[in-house]
Design a protein around this motif. Structure first.
Motif, PDB file in Angstrom:
ATOM      1  N   ARG A 143       8.783  16.633  16.588  1.00 44.17           N
ATOM      2  CA  ARG A 143       8.415  16.732  15.178  1.00 44.17           C
ATOM      3  C   ARG A 143       7.802  15.426  14.696  1.00 44.17           C
ATOM      4  NH1 ARG A 143       7.608  21.117  12.632  1.00 44.17           N
ATOM      5  NH2 ARG A 143       8.539  20.428  10.662  1.00 44.17           N
ATOM      6  N   TYR A 144       6.776  15.565  13.858  1.00 43.59           N
ATOM      7  CA  TYR A 144       6.092  14.422  13.260  1.00 43.59           C
ATOM      8  C   TYR A 144       6.512  14.287  11.799  1.00 43.59           C
ATOM      9  CZ  TYR A 144       2.452  11.808  10.844  1.00 43.59           C
ATOM     10  OH  TYR A 144       1.786  10.913  10.047  1.00 43.59           O
ATOM     11  N   TYR A 145       6.800  13.049  11.384  1.00 41.37           N
ATOM     12  CA  TYR A 145       7.043  12.752   9.975  1.00 41.37           C
ATOM     13  C   TYR A 145       6.218  11.532   9.597  1.00 41.37           C
ATOM     14  CZ  TYR A 145      11.096  15.777  10.592  1.00 41.37           C
ATOM     15  OH  TYR A 145      11.915  16.839  10.880  1.00 41.37           O
ATOM     16  N   GLY A 146       5.384  11.690   8.572  1.00 38.87           N
ATOM     17  CA  GLY A 146       4.648  10.562   8.043  1.00 38.87           C
ATOM     18  C   GLY A 146       5.273  10.133   6.733  1.00 38.87           C
ATOM     19  N   THR A 147       5.194   8.854   6.402  1.00 33.76           N
ATOM     20  CA  THR A 147       5.605   8.404   5.077  1.00 33.76           C
ATOM     21  C   THR A 147       4.380   7.823   4.381  1.00 33.76           C
ATOM     22  OG1 THR A 147       6.201   6.106   5.632  1.00 33.76           O
ATOM     23  CG2 THR A 147       7.873   7.801   6.013  1.00 33.76           C
ATOM     24  N   GLU A 148       4.239   8.133   3.107  1.00 30.99           N
ATOM     25  CA  GLU A 148       3.029   7.725   2.385  1.00 30.99           C
ATOM     26  C   GLU A 148       3.327   7.675   0.896  1.00 30.99           C
ATOM     27  OE1 GLU A 148      -0.113   6.316   1.170  1.00 30.99           O
ATOM     28  OE2 GLU A 148      -0.259   6.728   3.331  1.00 30.99           O
ATOM     29  N   ILE A 149       2.972   6.578   0.255  1.00 34.33           N
ATOM     30  CA  ILE A 149       3.268   6.420  -1.170  1.00 34.33           C
ATOM     31  C   ILE A 149       2.227   7.116  -2.047  1.00 34.33           C
ATOM     32  CG2 ILE A 149       2.013   4.251  -1.532  1.00 34.33           C
ATOM     33  CD1 ILE A 149       4.618   3.375  -3.140  1.00 34.33           C
ATOM     34  N   ARG A 150       1.012   7.355  -1.512  1.00 34.58           N
ATOM     35  CA  ARG A 150      -0.051   7.962  -2.311  1.00 34.58           C
ATOM     36  C   ARG A 150      -0.064   9.474  -2.096  1.00 34.58           C
ATOM     37  NH1 ARG A 150      -4.940   6.724  -0.535  1.00 34.58           N
ATOM     38  NH2 ARG A 150      -4.148   6.134   1.506  1.00 34.58           N
ATOM     39  N   SER A 151       0.059  10.216  -3.155  1.00 31.48           N
ATOM     40  CA  SER A 151       0.170  11.677  -3.053  1.00 31.48           C
ATOM     41  C   SER A 151      -1.107  12.332  -2.557  1.00 31.48           C
ATOM     42  CB  SER A 151       0.552  12.277  -4.418  1.00 31.48           C
ATOM     43  OG  SER A 151      -0.430  11.952  -5.392  1.00 31.48           O
ATOM     44  N   GLU A 152      -2.250  11.646  -2.698  1.00 27.69           N
ATOM     45  CA  GLU A 152      -3.516  12.240  -2.264  1.00 27.69           C
ATOM     46  C   GLU A 152      -3.809  11.968  -0.798  1.00 27.69           C
ATOM     47  OE1 GLU A 152      -4.596   8.066  -3.686  1.00 27.69           O
ATOM     48  OE2 GLU A 152      -3.166   9.655  -4.205  1.00 27.69           O
ATOM     49  N   ALA A 153      -3.008  11.160  -0.151  1.00 29.99           N
ATOM     50  CA  ALA A 153      -3.245  10.799   1.249  1.00 29.99           C
ATOM     51  C   ALA A 153      -2.792  11.921   2.182  1.00 29.99           C
ATOM     52  CB  ALA A 153      -2.524   9.507   1.591  1.00 29.99           C
ATOM     53  N   GLY A 154      -3.292  11.854   3.401  1.00 29.10           N
ATOM     54  CA  GLY A 154      -2.842  12.781   4.436  1.00 29.10           C
ATOM     55  C   GLY A 154      -3.537  14.121   4.468  1.00 29.10           C
TER      56      GLY A 154
END
Length: 259
Positions: A143-154
């Motif tokens: 499983r992959y989990y990314g963390t990102e503070i910007r809601s428009e990213a990814g």
């Protein structure tokens, strides 16, 4: 000034090629961060040798994994279509650089849980997701989990690549603090201040699986991963990128592991 012309000529022989390439690059509608380029053939070879030394896996196997990603037209088309639709840059050509190492290590380690902090558009996310999909087809799901503070990213983590996991939006430290599964592979690529990077490593320290591997995408700038490795009885090595036909001098991969 005695010897000045000669010294100037020596220095310019090293610097002018990059200046010329930068001028040509600037005329095009290119990315303004997370630059894309291939590695020089010698540098690609060095990366394979380094990964082989760390993992004990044969050179030919690692070379095969890298070639697998380099020739993955489905992944390349997925990334290119997003770039075109988003108008991120009409002249952008996707190339993976040091992410070849990310992919190869993910294929070797077969992580059950893989975390990447800092997603941006999601090129690295898709590279890692692609490795997990290959692993799963061979009987090693992850499983992959990314963390990102910007809601428009990814936005790139879509389609079949999104089936491998999800992005945890919010502050990375908070997301990692709440995470309660053993982590087999961790890729740091978020806030590039040394202290924040170090806090990420401290936060996951007790969550790492026994044979977990950590990749630091900022190790060419800070000593955070090296410092964490010394304090937690881990080994640390650094791979320095050499981009092919690009003005950017390259970044690198810090690798923290237990032999």
């Amino acid at each position: 000034m005695k010897g000045y012309p000669k010294r100037r000529s020596i220095a310019l022989a090293y610097t002018l090629p990059s200046v010329r390439m930068a001028k040509e690059w600037a005329k095009k509608d290119k990315e303004v961060s997370n630059f894309y380029y291939d590695l020089t053939p010698a540098n690609r070879d060095h990366l394979i040798q380094l990964i082989s030394t760390i993992t004990g896996v044969d050179y030919a196997v690692i070379d095969g994994y890298m070639s697998e990603m380099e020739t993955d037209e489905e992944l390349r088309n997925h990334l290119a279509q997003y770039m075109k639709a988003s108008r991120y840059g009409d002249d952008i050509e996707i190339a993976y650089g040091r992410r070849l190492g990310w992919y190869a290590i993910a294929r070797i380690k077969k992580p059950k849980v893989l975390i990447e902090t800092g997603v941006d558009h999601g090129v690295g996310s898709c590279v890692l997701a692609s490795a997990l999909l290959r692993n799963s087809s061979e009987g090693f799901p992850g499983r992959y989990y990314g963390t990102e503070i910007r809601s428009e990213a990814g936005a790139l983590l879509a389609g079949k690549y999104a089936t491998t996991g999800r992005i945890l939006y919010g502050d990375s430290i908070q997301s990692l603090s709440a995470f309660n599964e053993p982590i087999d592979m961790f890729v740091n690529d978020s806030d590039h201040s040394g202290e924040y990077e170090y806090r990420e490593y401290q936060t996951i320290s007790e969550k790492l699986a026994p044979e977990a591997i950590i990749l630091g995408d900022n190790a060419h700038v800070t000593d955070s991963l090296s410092r964490f490795s010394r304090e937690s009885d881990r080994r640390f090595v650094f791979f320095s990128e050499k981009p092919l036909n690009h003005w950017y001098p390259g970044a690198g991969i810090g690798i923290s592991f237990r032999p």
